[in-house]
Write an enzyme that holds these catalytic residues in place. Sequence first.
Site, PDB file in Angstrom:
ATOM      1  CG  ASP A 140      -9.368 -11.601 -21.357  1.00  0.00           C
ATOM      2  OD1 ASP A 140      -8.660 -12.427 -21.220  1.00  0.00           O
ATOM      3  OD2 ASP A 140     -10.235 -11.463 -22.268  1.00  0.00           O
TER       4      ASP A 140
ATOM      5  CG  HIS B  40      -2.373   0.369   1.091  1.00  0.00           C
ATOM      6  ND1 HIS B  40      -2.653   1.004   0.038  1.00  0.00           N
ATOM      7  CD2 HIS B  40      -3.584  -0.146   1.424  1.00  0.00           C
ATOM      8  CE1 HIS B  40      -4.062   1.212  -0.134  1.00  0.00           C
ATOM      9  NE2 HIS B  40      -4.644   0.300   0.862  1.00  0.00           N
TER      10      HIS B  40
END
Length: 456
Positions: free
Chosen positions: A380, A162
Amino acid sequence: MDETMIMEVQIISKESIKPSSPTPNHLRTFKLSLLDQLIPAPYAPIVLFYPNYDGANHLEVSQRLAVLKQSLSETLTRFYPLAGTIKDDLSIDCCDEGAYYATAQVNCDLSHFLNKPELQLIHKFLPCEANFQGSTAGTRVTNIQVNVFGCGGITIGICISHKIVDGDGLSTFLKGWAGTACGSEVVYPHIMATSLFPTNDLWLRDSSIVMWGSLFKMGKCITRRFVFDASAVATLKAKATSSSVPNPTRVEAVSAFIWKYVMAAAKEKSGTKRPSLLTHLVNLRKRMAPTLFENSLGSLIWIASSKCMAKCDVGLQALVDQVRQGISKINGDFVKKLRSNEGSTVMSKSLKDMGDFGSKEGVDFFGFTSWCNFGFYEADFGWGKPIWVSCTGSGGLGSAVYMNLIVMLETVSGNGIEAWVTLDEQEMEILGSNQELLGLASLDPSPLQLLGNSAI
């Protein structure tokens, strides 16, 4: 597979995926930005679930795994800080150590897990534990676990520090990795957060730790999913519309709706209506003047807050107005102040005000964050888009230290919202039986039900 069998995830290999080209020496040390110190959690974990849409055989699945590794190596060259290790709280060592990469086998079919997913098992698909213990020096920035089910379905679990990515940054990395894998798009990140918010000390980290720490709760928490389909979202937006907010967004409407009922659950548990603090993480990229380039890497967020006092109107329109007012304060002028000489004063006061109010005896805190519109369902890698995208609860599922946390993601259709809600167990029991809430939200539905077709 027998319903009584326990799902097992067995790690079969661990390796480092290094960038395909070495990072130049002049980029060896990457300085983190000031805002990279804001969030204490080390990772924003995410898991993407991919069915074996075309019935690929064992060899074809193995080829897919090879593509994931090769494309990751190429992607890390462009996202070079992600191939490094944490040097300290101010910098990353871009040493080309590479991403930690584990491959695992799962002893069931993907459809078996998705039919009734047990949220407390999702951590098994991740390479790291999701908790609030900070990243230590020497740990990898990027950690990935690829899990292969018996049917050939694949889940990809990702934990990136993070310190360098927020939700938008994670989306940029995924877009870059998936685009490289299927040859559709080469993404070059704009690594500019450090120049926008430079720092040489850790005052914001220390201030944010105090603020977030004051909002932590002790006890047993539970995370459940409340899913609002497209028609429910449309209904909420219509009900939330008022003269003060004539065009509520879906995130504002759903946030206010959930806020209304988590406050009601807290009231039922405590026996009295209590003041409440709501926070929302706000993406600063489009609130700057001029707006930042697309694919800007870094943790470029700040915290909006809204208060509802004990005697406040808790109608949906009134709460949406409160949410809108809080978020609208994080505008271009505010960001300009953050970057000015008075930035440290503005940030310190903002964190102190939230921490002081939220930690008062008898005040309830609820932290919201939205991952909607980040395009996670578009990732994808060459064999289809994910059927489901999941996150984990506050502090790890079942943790004894947690925050009241609501993370919102889009549904697979793109039109609905899936809210992952982490609360005290007793409050969750009350919330999960509220018939007004359940009139618009489905509680823990199977991700397969959200498809509207038999995709797997």
